[in-house]
Design a protein around this motif. Structure first.
Motif, PDB file in Angstrom:
ATOM      1  N   LEU A   1      66.189   4.724  54.986  1.00 15.04           N
ATOM      2  CA  LEU A   1      65.451   5.715  55.775  1.00 15.04           C
ATOM      3  C   LEU A   1      63.983   5.306  55.900  1.00 15.04           C
ATOM      4  O   LEU A   1      63.379   5.463  56.966  1.00 15.04           O
ATOM      5  N   ALA A   2      63.417   4.771  54.830  1.00 16.83           N
ATOM      6  CA  ALA A   2      62.039   4.265  54.901  1.00 16.83           C
ATOM      7  C   ALA A   2      61.954   3.093  55.866  1.00 16.83           C
ATOM      8  O   ALA A   2      60.986   2.966  56.622  1.00 16.83           O
ATOM      9  N   ALA A   3      62.973   2.245  55.862  1.00 15.85           N
ATOM     10  CA  ALA A   3      62.996   1.104  56.784  1.00 15.85           C
ATOM     11  C   ALA A   3      63.061   1.575  58.232  1.00 15.85           C
ATOM     12  O   ALA A   3      62.412   1.004  59.111  1.00 15.85           O
ATOM     13  N   VAL A   4      63.817   2.631  58.491  1.00 20.05           N
ATOM     14  CA  VAL A   4      63.856   3.212  59.841  1.00 20.05           C
ATOM     15  C   VAL A   4      62.479   3.762  60.200  1.00 20.05           C
ATOM     16  O   VAL A   4      62.000   3.590  61.328  1.00 20.05           O
ATOM     17  N   GLY A   5      61.816   4.405  59.240  1.00 19.07           N
ATOM     18  CA  GLY A   5      60.464   4.906  59.475  1.00 19.07           C
ATOM     19  C   GLY A   5      59.499   3.784  59.812  1.00 19.07           C
ATOM     20  O   GLY A   5      58.657   3.915  60.714  1.00 19.07           O
ATOM     21  N   VAL A   6      59.612   2.661  59.121  1.00 22.00           N
ATOM     22  CA  VAL A   6      58.770   1.498  59.421  1.00 22.00           C
ATOM     23  C   VAL A   6      59.049   1.002  60.836  1.00 22.00           C
ATOM     24  O   VAL A   6      58.123   0.681  61.594  1.00 22.00           O
ATOM     25  N   ALA A   7      60.324   0.949  61.205  1.00 21.59           N
ATOM     26  CA  ALA A   7      60.683   0.502  62.553  1.00 21.59           C
ATOM     27  C   ALA A   7      60.058   1.414  63.611  1.00 21.59           C
ATOM     28  O   ALA A   7      59.539   0.934  64.627  1.00 21.59           O
ATOM     29  N   LEU A   8      60.068   2.708  63.367  1.00 20.92           N
ATOM     30  CA  LEU A   8      59.456   3.648  64.311  1.00 20.92           C
ATOM     31  C   LEU A   8      57.942   3.465  64.378  1.00 20.92           C
ATOM     32  O   LEU A   8      57.355   3.506  65.467  1.00 20.92           O
ATOM     33  N   LEU A   9      57.321   3.263  63.221  1.00 21.53           N
ATOM     34  CA  LEU A   9      55.878   2.989  63.205  1.00 21.53           C
ATOM     35  C   LEU A   9      55.560   1.721  63.990  1.00 21.53           C
ATOM     36  O   LEU A   9      54.588   1.673  64.747  1.00 21.53           O
ATOM     37  N   MET A  10      56.375   0.702  63.825  1.00 19.23           N
ATOM     38  CA  MET A  10      56.134  -0.562  64.521  1.00 19.23           C
ATOM     39  C   MET A  10      56.398  -0.436  66.026  1.00 19.23           C
ATOM     40  O   MET A  10      55.707  -1.074  66.824  1.00 19.23           O
ATOM     41  N   ALA A  11      57.336   0.399  66.406  1.00 24.04           N
ATOM     42  CA  ALA A  11      57.555   0.637  67.836  1.00 24.04           C
ATOM     43  C   ALA A  11      56.310   1.280  68.447  1.00 24.04           C
ATOM     44  O   ALA A  11      55.851   0.884  69.526  1.00 24.04           O
ATOM     45  N   GLY A  12      55.735   2.238  67.742  1.00 20.74           N
ATOM     46  CA  GLY A  12      54.497   2.860  68.209  1.00 20.74           C
ATOM     47  C   GLY A  12      53.340   1.879  68.235  1.00 20.74           C
ATOM     48  O   GLY A  12      52.528   1.868  69.166  1.00 20.74           O
ATOM     49  N   ALA A  13      53.262   1.026  67.218  1.00 18.99           N
ATOM     50  CA  ALA A  13      52.196   0.027  67.165  1.00 18.99           C
ATOM     51  C   ALA A  13      52.331  -0.967  68.316  1.00 18.99           C
ATOM     52  O   ALA A  13      51.329  -1.384  68.902  1.00 18.99           O
ATOM     53  N   MET A  14      53.569  -1.324  68.647  1.00 17.17           N
ATOM     54  CA  MET A  14      53.772  -2.245  69.764  1.00 17.17           C
ATOM     55  C   MET A  14      53.262  -1.644  71.063  1.00 17.17           C
ATOM     56  O   MET A  14      52.624  -2.329  71.861  1.00 17.17           O
ATOM     57  N   ILE A  15      53.505  -0.367  71.262  1.00 15.89           N
ATOM     58  CA  ILE A  15      53.025   0.306  72.469  1.00 15.89           C
ATOM     59  C   ILE A  15      51.495   0.270  72.507  1.00 15.89           C
ATOM     60  O   ILE A  15      50.896  -0.047  73.541  1.00 15.89           O
ATOM     61  N   ALA A  16      50.857   0.569  71.376  1.00  8.69           N
ATOM     62  CA  ALA A  16      49.396   0.562  71.318  1.00  8.69           C
ATOM     63  C   ALA A  16      48.845  -0.837  71.615  1.00  8.69           C
ATOM     64  O   ALA A  16      47.857  -0.976  72.352  1.00  8.69           O
ATOM     65  N   HIS A  17      49.477  -1.861  71.058  1.00  9.56           N
ATOM     66  CA  HIS A  17      49.010  -3.229  71.295  1.00  9.56           C
ATOM     67  C   HIS A  17      49.292  -3.685  72.728  1.00  9.56           C
ATOM     68  O   HIS A  17      48.482  -4.401  73.327  1.00  9.56           O
ATOM     69  N   LEU A  18      50.428  -3.297  73.265  1.00 10.96           N
ATOM     70  CA  LEU A  18      50.752  -3.676  74.648  1.00 10.96           C
ATOM     71  C   LEU A  18      49.763  -3.061  75.637  1.00 10.96           C
ATOM     72  O   LEU A  18      49.370  -3.712  76.606  1.00 10.96           O
ATOM     73  N   ARG A  19      49.375  -1.825  75.390  1.00 11.29           N
ATOM     74  CA  ARG A  19      48.395  -1.174  76.273  1.00 11.29           C
ATOM     75  C   ARG A  19      47.072  -1.923  76.301  1.00 11.29           C
ATOM     76  O   ARG A  19      46.375  -1.934  77.307  1.00 11.29           O
ATOM     77  N   ARG A  20      46.745  -2.552  75.193  1.00 14.99           N
ATOM     78  CA  ARG A  20      45.484  -3.302  75.103  1.00 14.99           C
ATOM     79  C   ARG A  20      45.688  -4.789  75.393  1.00 14.99           C
ATOM     80  O   ARG A  20      44.771  -5.575  75.265  1.00 14.99           O
ATOM     81  N   ARG A  21      46.916  -5.154  75.717  1.00 18.58           N
ATOM     82  CA  ARG A  21      47.275  -6.548  76.012  1.00 18.58           C
ATOM     83  C   ARG A  21      46.938  -7.493  74.849  1.00 18.58           C
ATOM     84  O   ARG A  21      46.446  -8.607  75.048  1.00 18.58           O
ATOM     85  N   GLU A  22      47.198  -7.040  73.654  1.00 12.74           N
ATOM     86  CA  GLU A  22      46.972  -7.831  72.441  1.00 12.74           C
ATOM     87  C   GLU A  22      48.281  -8.535  72.070  1.00 12.74           C
ATOM     88  O   GLU A  22      49.006  -8.118  71.170  1.00 12.74           O
ATOM     89  N   ILE A  23      48.561  -9.610  72.769  1.00 17.67           N
ATOM     90  CA  ILE A  23      49.850 -10.286  72.649  1.00 17.67           C
ATOM     91  C   ILE A  23      50.115 -10.837  71.236  1.00 17.67           C
ATOM     92  O   ILE A  23      51.220 -10.665  70.713  1.00 17.67           O
TER      93      ILE A  23
END
Length: 126
Positions: free
Chosen positions: A76-98
């Motif tokens: 369950l913690a691993a799923v939580g990490v995956a969700l956090l990373m999905a959100g982080a990817m969105i934040a980085h993509l918006r800033r084009r931080e490849i």
């Protein structure tokens, strides 16, 4: 496979404990100035909340299984990490931080591996 999952969970826990502690201990402005530009779009409270979630994830990836107390919390913690990373990817993509997107994708993949392994073939319940 069990050893690989323990090592992966341990590495994720170390990273997220350090990252979360840093977010809890430093101001948002200092974090942005040190290179965490994606945090610029978040409020101070959100950054502290993300830091707290990262610390909780780090603890949840290791302690429940190590102490044999509610080991189902590990995947369950691993799923939580995956969700956090999905959100982080969105934040980085918006800033084009490849490069940051690539690193976030790696952490997402590792957390999915741990979740899959601990829910499935290397479950602590069976």
């Amino acid at each position: 496979m069990n050893v690989i999952l323990w090592i992966t969970a341990g590495l994720l826990a170390v990273f997220f404990l350090a990252s979360g502690t840093m977010k809890l201990a430093q101001s948002r402005q200092k974090l942005v100035a040190s290179g965490m530009g994606a945090l610029e779009g978040f409020g101070d409270g959100a950054v502290k909340g993300i830091g707290a979630l990262e610390v909780l994830a780090a603890v949840g990836l290791i302690l429940p299984a190590a102490l044999d107390v509610a080991p189902v919390l590990v995947p369950l913690a691993a799923v939580g990490v995956a969700l956090l990373m999905a959100g982080a990817m969105i934040a980085h993509l918006r800033r084009r931080e490849i490069p940051a997107v690539a690193m976030t994708l790696l952490f997402l993949a590792l957390s999915v591996l741990v979740a899959w392994g601990r829910f499935g073939p290397e479950s602590f319940t069976g």
